[in-house]
Structure formats: structure tokens, C-alpha cells
Scaffold this active site. Structure first.
Site, short mmCIF file in Angstrom:
data_model
loop_
_atom_site.label_atom_id
_atom_site.label_comp_id
_atom_site.label_asym_id
_atom_site.label_seq_id
_atom_site.Cartn_x
_atom_site.Cartn_y
_atom_site.Cartn_z
N GLN A 105 37.61 -48.79 -32.56
CA GLN A 105 38.96 -49.21 -32.19
C GLN A 105 39.75 -49.63 -33.42
O GLN A 105 39.27 -50.41 -34.24
CB GLN A 105 38.87 -50.36 -31.16
CG GLN A 105 40.20 -50.79 -30.58
CD GLN A 105 40.88 -49.70 -29.75
OE1 GLN A 105 40.22 -48.83 -29.17
NE2 GLN A 105 42.20 -49.72 -29.70
N ASP A 148 37.91 -39.39 -30.88
CA ASP A 148 39.33 -39.66 -31.13
C ASP A 148 40.03 -38.46 -31.78
O ASP A 148 41.26 -38.38 -31.76
CB ASP A 148 39.46 -40.83 -32.13
CG ASP A 148 39.77 -42.15 -31.46
OD1 ASP A 148 40.42 -42.15 -30.40
OD2 ASP A 148 39.36 -43.19 -32.02
N LYS A 195 39.09 -48.38 -21.74
CA LYS A 195 38.25 -47.21 -22.05
C LYS A 195 36.90 -47.34 -21.33
O LYS A 195 36.37 -46.38 -20.78
CB LYS A 195 38.05 -47.09 -23.57
CG LYS A 195 39.31 -46.64 -24.28
CD LYS A 195 39.25 -46.81 -25.79
CE LYS A 195 40.63 -46.52 -26.38
NZ LYS A 195 40.75 -46.67 -27.80
N1 GUN Z 1 44.19 -48.07 -31.53
C1 GUN Z 1 45.34 -47.72 -30.88
N2 GUN Z 1 45.22 -46.48 -30.38
C2 GUN Z 1 43.98 -46.04 -30.72
C3 GUN Z 1 43.27 -44.83 -30.48
O1 GUN Z 1 43.77 -43.88 -29.86
N3 GUN Z 1 42.01 -44.77 -30.99
C4 GUN Z 1 41.46 -45.79 -31.69
N4 GUN Z 1 40.23 -45.62 -32.15
N5 GUN Z 1 42.09 -46.92 -31.91
C5 GUN Z 1 43.34 -47.03 -31.43
#
Ligand code: GUN
Length: 285
Positions: free
Chosen positions: A95, A118, A51
């Protein structure tokens, strides 16, 4: 046709990068994405790195805040409150998964709805289901973007989504429905799952089990979107929810793992962050 998500994501990121450059010129600063990582889970570390790399690439200011696994829920909530109040933070992502002593729902709810890149906040989820303006969750948005870019028609098609999670299965089904597909939400307890799945024109698989979808579950010419990220129990290598080798000759379009939906998800996260910034500036509503 094996479609590289990495290639398709490039176009979306280039578009975001161009809009970021314009926004920077106009508003004097770039959008700012803050990613919070609690603990040292290697998969989460790798996702967060990806990211951050993409945020760099599109020209965002990006900050990764790492906290030890023992951090209390209150400390995380206080950190989020601080970021919510910071006018120069546009997107906040925590996350997941979080260590077990931290309540994920409380954390997600604490993020300001308008900074929830998200699209997990209950306010955004409600708006999605009520067809109101909202931040779309990145993976379902990435799936639709993928199908569009791969030239797969959605309207009038039979879509089967295997998986019913809040994060992927349910919102992916809703977005397909909004594009006038006829949608079946299936799961591990669906009766005659192979038959149900094999009738799909578009098969989205988000069940979290390695190589769950076998060739008999894929109809001739189906578009197969594999959202799974698993370890193959035999080889230890990364693999999807679809037995790729067994299914690739039956599908008209299929996404590999890795390099399929994952990069599109991150590209949509970049788009969401830019859109949060532009919404704050009153450019979009
Ligand atoms: N963990 C696995 N996929 C995601 C996601 O799309 N967003 C977040 N915040 N955590 C994750």
C-alpha cells in the site's frame, strides 16, 4: 446518468468469484493475495480493509501484513523477497504511500513482476507501453471497464485526461488510445484548460484537487470519470476532483465520489490477482 461503481463492480467480482471457484476445484487451492501496510495512515488502513473485504468476497486466501511506520526499507525488501519465493503467494501489493525513509521505487521494483497485481513494476509499465502482455494497473483498467459497462463508446471519441501521474493519468491515456480514442493529456498548467476539457467526449480527471473541474469545463453530454479522492476543505467530507453538483446536469454519464471508480479499481485488483494465479498455472499467457 449517475453510474454507481459499486453496482458495476459487483458484476466483475461475481465473475471473478465464479472463476475462483472453478480454479479452486481444478488446482486445490484459491489464489492468495498478500497486502502489506506500513504505518498507520487512516486512509491507507481504510483502503487495505476494502481490498481485504473484496478478496474475502471473491473467495481468495488473503493476508494483510501490517508493519510499524519505523520499519526499515531492508526489512520490507526482505519481506517481499520471502513472498516472491513463496510458490503459494500469487499477488503482492504494498500500500502506498510508504513512510518517507522508504524508497517507493525500490520497493515496487522488488516485487516479482508476475506477482505485481498493482501493475506498477517497471517491467509491467514497459510492457503496457510496448503492447506486450502485462498486468494492467487497476485504476486505469477500472476506468475502461466502467466506460464499457456504462455503454460509453470509446472508439473515435475525443478523450481528455487531466493528470499525468504514472499510476493513473498516463496509463489511463494509453488504454484510451489503445481503444482508438483521440487522447489529450492535460494538466494544471495546460493553457485554456477549461476549453480543452469542455471539448472532450470523455473526460477523465485525476489531478488530486477537490472540485477542480467546474461546470464550464464539461461539454454537454460528456462522460465524466472522476478519479479524485479528496476531503472537501469546507465540509471535511470525501469529494472528487469534479464539482459533482455543478457538473452532473451537463454530463451524460458521471461517476460519484465515493462509490464511483474506487470500487471498480478494487474489482480489477481482484481480477488481476486471479489472472496472476491462472498465468502461473499456465492457463493464460
Ligand atoms: N495507494 C493509493 N492507491 C493505491 C493503489 O492503487 N495501489 C497501492 N499499492 N497503493 C495505493
Amino acid at each position: 446518468m449517475i453510474i454507481s461503481g459499486t453496482e458495476l463492480a459487483k458484476e466483475t467480482k461475481q465473475d471473478v468469484a465464479r472463476r475462483v471457484a472453478e480454479a479452486k476445484e481444478k488446482y486445490g487451492r484459491a489464489p492468495h493475495l498478500v497486502v502489506i501496510l506500513v504505518g498507520e495512515d487512516p486512509a491507507s488502513q481504510s483502503y487495505v480493509k476494502g481490498k481485504s473485504r473484496d478478496a474475502e468476497e471473491v473467495g481468495f486466501k488473503n493476508t494483510t501484513i501490517v508493519r510499524p511506520a519505523e520499519t526499515s526499507e531492508k526489512e520490507i525488501l526482505d519481506l517481499i523477497a520471502e513472498l516472491n519465493a513463496d510458490n503459494e503467494v500469487d499477488g503482492i501489493l504494498v500500500q502506498l504511500p510508504l513512510p518517507r525513509h522508504i524508497n517507493e521505487d525500490r520497493v515496487i521494483e522488488a516485487i516479482a513482476k508476475e506477482k505485481d497485481v498493482d501493475g506498477f513494476h517497471p517491467g509491467n509499465v514497459a510492457s503496457l507501453w510496448q503492447k506486450l502482455s502485462c498486468i494492467l494497473p487497476c485504476t486505469p483498467k477500472g476506468i475502461i471497464r466502467f466506460l464499457d459497462k456504462a455503454g460509453v463508446e470509446i472508439e473515435g471519441k475525443k478523450a481528455v485526461v487531466i493528470g499525468r501521474s504514472n499510476i493513473v493519468g498516463l496509463p489511463a491515456a494509453k488504454l484510451l488510445l489503445d481503444r482508438n480514442a483521440t487522447v489529450t493529456i492535460a494538466h494544471s498548467r495546460t493553457k485554456d484548460l477549461a476549453k480543452v476539457a469542455s471539448e472532450a467526449d470523455i473526460l477523465v480527471v485525476a489531478i488530486g484537487r477537490p472540485k477542480f473541474v467546474t461546470a464550464d469545463m464539461v461539454g454537454e453530454g460528456a462522460a465524466v470519470i472522476d478519479v479524485g479522492v479528496n476531503r472537501d476543505p469546507e465540509t471535511g467530507k470525501l469529494c472528487g476532483d469534479v464539482d459533482f453538483e455543478a457538473c452532473k446536469d451537463k454530463a451524460s454519464v458521471i461517476t460519484p465520489v465515493p462509490g464511483g471508480v474506487g470500487p471498480m479499481t478494487r474489482a480489477c485488483l481482484m481480477e488481476n490477482t486471479l489472472e496472476c494465479f491462472l498465468r502461473k498455472m499456465g492457463e493464460i499467457c
